[in-house]
Design a protein around this motif. Sequence first.
Motif, PDB file in Angstrom:
ATOM      1  N   THR A   1      85.725 -47.485 -47.202  1.00 31.22           N
ATOM      2  CA  THR A   1      86.591 -48.653 -47.078  1.00 31.22           C
ATOM      3  C   THR A   1      87.892 -48.476 -47.831  1.00 31.22           C
ATOM      4  OG1 THR A   1      85.404 -49.620 -48.920  1.00 31.22           O
ATOM      5  CG2 THR A   1      84.738 -50.282 -46.729  1.00 31.22           C
TER       6      THR A   1
ATOM      7  N   LYS B   1      93.322 -45.931 -47.882  1.00 31.77           N
ATOM      8  CA  LYS B   1      94.493 -46.200 -48.696  1.00 31.77           C
ATOM      9  C   LYS B   1      95.231 -44.952 -49.123  1.00 31.77           C
ATOM     10  CE  LYS B   1      92.479 -50.403 -50.064  1.00 31.77           C
ATOM     11  NZ  LYS B   1      92.177 -51.431 -50.998  1.00 31.77           N
TER      12      LYS B   1
ATOM     13  N   GLU C   1      93.051 -55.256 -34.771  1.00 32.63           N
ATOM     14  CA  GLU C   1      92.567 -56.479 -35.389  1.00 32.63           C
ATOM     15  C   GLU C   1      91.438 -57.077 -34.583  1.00 32.63           C
ATOM     16  OE1 GLU C   1      95.342 -59.559 -35.573  1.00 32.63           O
ATOM     17  OE2 GLU C   1      94.666 -60.279 -37.511  1.00 32.63           O
ATOM     18  N   ALA C   2      91.544 -56.984 -33.264  1.00 33.42           N
ATOM     19  CA  ALA C   2      90.451 -57.486 -32.438  1.00 33.42           C
ATOM     20  C   ALA C   2      89.218 -56.614 -32.586  1.00 33.42           C
ATOM     21  CB  ALA C   2      90.881 -57.532 -30.979  1.00 33.42           C
TER      22      ALA C   2
ATOM     23  N   THR D   1      88.362 -54.518 -35.469  1.00 31.50           N
ATOM     24  CA  THR D   1      87.737 -54.469 -36.777  1.00 31.50           C
ATOM     25  C   THR D   1      87.917 -55.736 -37.578  1.00 31.50           C
ATOM     26  OG1 THR D   1      89.719 -53.660 -37.834  1.00 31.50           O
ATOM     27  CG2 THR D   1      88.242 -52.013 -36.962  1.00 31.50           C
ATOM     28  N   GLY D   2      88.946 -56.506 -37.308  1.00 36.87           N
ATOM     29  CA  GLY D   2      89.205 -57.684 -38.113  1.00 36.87           C
ATOM     30  C   GLY D   2      90.331 -57.502 -39.102  1.00 36.87           C
ATOM     31  N   ALA D   3      90.812 -56.286 -39.268  1.00 38.28           N
ATOM     32  CA  ALA D   3      91.878 -56.050 -40.229  1.00 38.28           C
ATOM     33  C   ALA D   3      93.018 -55.338 -39.537  1.00 38.28           C
ATOM     34  CB  ALA D   3      91.367 -55.198 -41.383  1.00 38.28           C
TER      35      ALA D   3
ATOM     36  N   TYR E   1      91.248 -50.388 -42.435  1.00 37.85           N
ATOM     37  CA  TYR E   1      90.228 -50.865 -41.515  1.00 37.85           C
ATOM     38  C   TYR E   1      88.803 -50.796 -42.020  1.00 37.85           C
ATOM     39  CZ  TYR E   1      94.320 -50.005 -38.707  1.00 37.85           C
ATOM     40  OH  TYR E   1      95.590 -49.978 -38.240  1.00 37.85           O
TER      41      TYR E   1
ATOM     42  N   ARG F   1      81.476 -48.379 -37.678  1.00 40.11           N
ATOM     43  CA  ARG F   1      80.895 -49.643 -38.097  1.00 40.11           C
ATOM     44  C   ARG F   1      80.983 -50.703 -37.016  1.00 40.11           C
ATOM     45  NH1 ARG F   1      83.449 -51.845 -43.457  1.00 40.11           N
ATOM     46  NH2 ARG F   1      82.485 -53.859 -43.290  1.00 40.11           N
ATOM     47  N   TYR F   2      81.995 -50.604 -36.155  1.00 38.08           N
ATOM     48  CA  TYR F   2      82.212 -51.644 -35.169  1.00 38.08           C
ATOM     49  C   TYR F   2      82.167 -51.039 -33.789  1.00 38.08           C
ATOM     50  CZ  TYR F   2      84.177 -54.176 -39.127  1.00 38.08           C
ATOM     51  OH  TYR F   2      84.382 -54.761 -40.339  1.00 38.08           O
TER      52      TYR F   2
ATOM     53  N   TYR G   1      93.790 -66.396 -34.718  1.00 38.45           N
ATOM     54  CA  TYR G   1      93.082 -65.283 -35.328  1.00 38.45           C
ATOM     55  C   TYR G   1      92.025 -64.761 -34.377  1.00 38.45           C
ATOM     56  CZ  TYR G   1      95.228 -66.693 -39.678  1.00 38.45           C
ATOM     57  OH  TYR G   1      96.125 -66.993 -40.655  1.00 38.45           O
ATOM     58  N   PRO G   2      91.853 -63.461 -34.294  1.00 43.99           N
ATOM     59  CA  PRO G   2      90.822 -62.931 -33.383  1.00 43.99           C
ATOM     60  C   PRO G   2      89.418 -63.257 -33.879  1.00 43.99           C
ATOM     61  CG  PRO G   2      91.909 -61.169 -34.547  1.00 43.99           C
ATOM     62  CD  PRO G   2      92.605 -62.405 -34.931  1.00 43.99           C
TER      63      PRO G   2
ATOM     64  N   ARG H   1      86.874 -61.495 -34.793  1.00 43.60           N
ATOM     65  CA  ARG H   1      86.242 -60.774 -35.892  1.00 43.60           C
ATOM     66  C   ARG H   1      87.107 -60.746 -37.133  1.00 43.60           C
ATOM     67  NH1 ARG H   1      84.089 -55.239 -33.220  1.00 43.60           N
ATOM     68  NH2 ARG H   1      82.934 -56.164 -31.508  1.00 43.60           N
ATOM     69  N   PHE H   2      88.026 -61.672 -37.241  1.00 47.69           N
ATOM     70  CA  PHE H   2      89.021 -61.574 -38.302  1.00 47.69           C
ATOM     71  C   PHE H   2      88.380 -61.578 -39.679  1.00 47.69           C
ATOM     72  CE2 PHE H   2      93.208 -61.580 -39.668  1.00 47.69           C
ATOM     73  CZ  PHE H   2      93.328 -62.415 -40.753  1.00 47.69           C
ATOM     74  N   ARG H   3      88.876 -60.713 -40.572  1.00 57.32           N
ATOM     75  CA  ARG H   3      88.321 -60.646 -41.919  1.00 57.32           C
ATOM     76  C   ARG H   3      89.219 -61.436 -42.846  1.00 57.32           C
ATOM     77  NH1 ARG H   3      86.864 -54.446 -41.567  1.00 57.32           N
ATOM     78  NH2 ARG H   3      88.476 -54.065 -43.104  1.00 57.32           N
TER      79      ARG H   3
ATOM     80  N   GLU I   1      88.963 -56.679 -51.718  1.00 58.27           N
ATOM     81  CA  GLU I   1      89.566 -55.746 -50.769  1.00 58.27           C
ATOM     82  C   GLU I   1      89.463 -56.187 -49.340  1.00 58.27           C
ATOM     83  OE1 GLU I   1      88.572 -51.381 -52.511  1.00 58.27           O
ATOM     84  OE2 GLU I   1      87.544 -52.082 -50.732  1.00 58.27           O
TER      85      GLU I   1
ATOM     86  N   CYS J   1      86.899 -55.797 -47.396  1.00 58.17           N
ATOM     87  CA  CYS J   1      86.313 -54.683 -46.667  1.00 58.17           C
ATOM     88  C   CYS J   1      85.090 -55.089 -45.854  1.00 58.17           C
ATOM     89  CB  CYS J   1      85.904 -53.575 -47.626  1.00 58.17           C
ATOM     90  SG  CYS J   1      84.664 -54.073 -48.810  1.00 58.17           S
ATOM     91  N   GLU J   2      84.555 -56.299 -46.095  1.00 59.30           N
ATOM     92  CA  GLU J   2      83.430 -56.856 -45.339  1.00 59.30           C
ATOM     93  C   GLU J   2      82.093 -56.180 -45.652  1.00 59.30           C
ATOM     94  OE1 GLU J   2      83.729 -56.917 -41.025  1.00 59.30           O
ATOM     95  OE2 GLU J   2      83.665 -59.085 -41.097  1.00 59.30           O
TER      96      GLU J   2
END
Lengths: 391, 188, 331
Positions: free
Chosen positions: A78, A82, A164-165, A167-169, A173, A182-183, B47-48, B50-52, B107, B109-110
């Motif tokens: 995770t 970076k 974003e759709a 992973t959410g970030a 990611y 993971r996804y 927001y989608p 799965r948004f974190r 972070e 990171c979920e």
Amino acid sequence: MTKPDQSVPAGTVVEIGYAGHERLMMNMGPQHPSAHGVFRAILTLEGETVVGVDAVIGYLHRCHEKLGESLTYVQYPTIASKTDYVAAMTSELAYVSAVEKVGRIEVPRRAQYLRVLVAELQRIASHCIWLGTWCMDMGGALGGGATVFLYCMRERELILDLFEALTGARLLYGFHQVGGTRYDLPAGWAAECRKTIDLVAGRIDEYEAMLEGNAFFLVRTQGVGVVSRELAQEVGVSGPLIRGSGIAYDVRRAEPYSSYQDFDFRVPVETAGDCYARYRVRMQEFRESIKIVRQVLDGLPEGPISSRPGVKSVGQVRVPKGEGYARVEGPRGEVGCYLIADGGPKPYRMKWRGASFSNLAILPHVLIGTKVADVVAIMGSVDPVFGEVDR
Amino acid sequence: MARDGAPGFWGEVGQLTVAVGRAMGVTLRNLFRRPVTIMYPDTPRRYPERFRGVLALTYDRETGEENCIGCRLCEYICPPQVIKVEMLKGEKRNYAKRFTLELYSCEFCELCVQVCPTDAIVMLRTFDLATSDRRHLLLDKDRLHALGLQFEHSWATGNRLRDMQAPPRPARGEGKAEGAHQAKEPAE
Amino acid sequence: MTLAPVVRDVVVAFVLLNGVILLVTYVTLLERKFAARMQSRIGPYYVGWPHGWLQPIADALKLMMKEDVVPAASDRWVYNLAPLVFLVPCVLIFATIPFAPGLGVADLNIGVLFFLAVSALEIVGLFMGGWGSNNKYALLSAMRAVNQIISYDLPFVFAALVPVALAGSMQMSAIVAAQQGPLGWFVFYPVVGQLAFVAYVVATLAAENRVPFDILEAESELVAGFRVEYSGMKFALIQLGEYAHMLGTSFLGALLFLGGWLGPGPAWLGPVWFVLKAVLVFLLVTWVRWSFVRIRVDQILAISWKLLLPATVLLLLVTGFVVASGGGRGA
């Protein structure tokens, strides 16, 4: 134009006089609009010509390699993103590939294809940043450069929306995990991806229309920052920097990883070695990445996305004793991770090979004799990201 | 400016004019395109699924009890160690006596969501974090539960994420295919 | 109501100066919105909702309230006087431009010459700013500036002299009078007019330090160039001077090539047409500015001395032949 006076070594500062060889030591400091991050170049100038370069790095050191020893194999992916934060997917891929290599962990085919998909999308997004910031450096924040920059960012936002759709970030990611990803793709993502890719392909044509054949652009980039074939091999650069100098080295072909051998793509190579050649290489890489993305979406197999069950505890992955080095072709060059495992949940030692760190070594050879304005053009075409350099 | 080569002076001037015209044509074309700016915060952001976003604790949908059993798995897996949990033992099940989360160091990171066995901690589809006092970002258990009631939850909960990674299980007698395909959210 | 001539001149000059400054501040807003639309974004929006109408006022207020930081090792007199020495010629050029026949501060019979001479004085202020700041970036920028502006003032003058030759007079109102009639504007004059207009626009871009010739303020290399050590009101004066100069050369371009205040409609509509044409020239320059990357200083100088200067001298010679063989307009 007077030739630089070779009798006075480059590090000394000469009082300003009227002989025509007076020197000025100027700091292209860590805070500079075109330093591409935090980079300090102490330039020694004679008039407008650079006669000495002293590069200082380390302003972004965040102890990633020590963190690699303190965090487990489950936690580290995770934050692996970076290091090269502009191309986060390839950084994570390097780390998990190293762990899988040392631990001999299988990755299912669907996961491999997904990894290729995100890596190539990430390459497109990263090259968007490269083109935008390079033109901005050359054209100014209040000028045509900013126009190209905003167009590139507009296209990159579309790709980031895709991520974003998924992973959410948007930027960092945490998509890769040891043993797979993971996804998985949500419903409707593949169609959205195809639409976006078609739109981006059309926009790349627009960038080329703006820059290709434009005399202002060509005089700034042709013949500037020439890296000869021998110099590139000697210094050990990789990525578009070496492919712009005539050497066809691409990790995806030299040591195929993650099912790259299943896909049909060209590795663009140019021979001139100047900034324009590296520009052509990256523009062609845009199109090759789009080709690969389409092939992946057409041929994506069904199946599990990870060979290990979902993460349930922090010490879940244990790698037996061994060491190994895995490398991937990032947008900037060869990103590698060397891992020494000792049987526990954390590595004994982890070392990053940052592509930009090795690429920056070319600067003292290439910058001497150029003008100040060329320094920014060359830095932009080398395209360093200081997360990778300083880790 | 003049390079010795085939086109010659007038050829170069011609090429330059064409190139200048093309570049200015691109900017002119973009002048008439709709701007891509989204006027946030006047226009709310979509927001989608799965948004974190910001983290929250949840209650059980049927019984209304807290989902968290104080097992501390999230505390152990968090890479920057921002979660601190104290377990309270009960007769039938355990609870969390204290649950603090330092959102300013998180972070996003979920991983905590992924390991939670009871889907107690989730991420929300919101990201408005700005405060003027950093202590507002040190979330305690009440605040986390309040956030969970206030905003939409992301699709990703612990069990769904783990199901996505598990190999597809063979279909059961009811005829519904379980495993990776069922765990995806409905088509948009 | 007849006033004493001195009082009349002072009033007109006062009104004109304020009008010019207001126009200059609002032209910055126009440039920002125009550039924003070319980049698929909106530009100033919230200040003076809904389209940023109060943004220039807000910027001016902000600059007035900022702390005036003076570098300790700077050359006090030179550093402090530089913005003034830069601003005064840039605003003085407006004194010679008539906005309608008879409506102007001073419609000199050597109007164009005065304009070109005074507008070149800004270099002194620029160099004073770069030198007095005691900053290496500013010094580099000032050196480049002197080089570039001096090199480009010559083609600028020669390109501006083509309409003067065609009209036969340096008086601005006479030049406009010579452009009367359908298709009478000098930009429509076959070949000579169009080439002179193109040369004028290119020389304006360079003399104004606009991209692709903005090497002296190259934000990505020199971080604002000679202005880097200025803050607060002094910076505001420098910005004002730069845009005033830009607008002044746009006005001159509209007057020399686009017919000044000539246009359909009643006579009082003349100044309106004039301002619209000047804004059009300004937008043309802005459009070029936001489309290209900049070129290096030695390439800029090469273009000037090897390409633009010989071309404009040749153009002027050809214009001379044309006028001598009876093609000129006006007396």
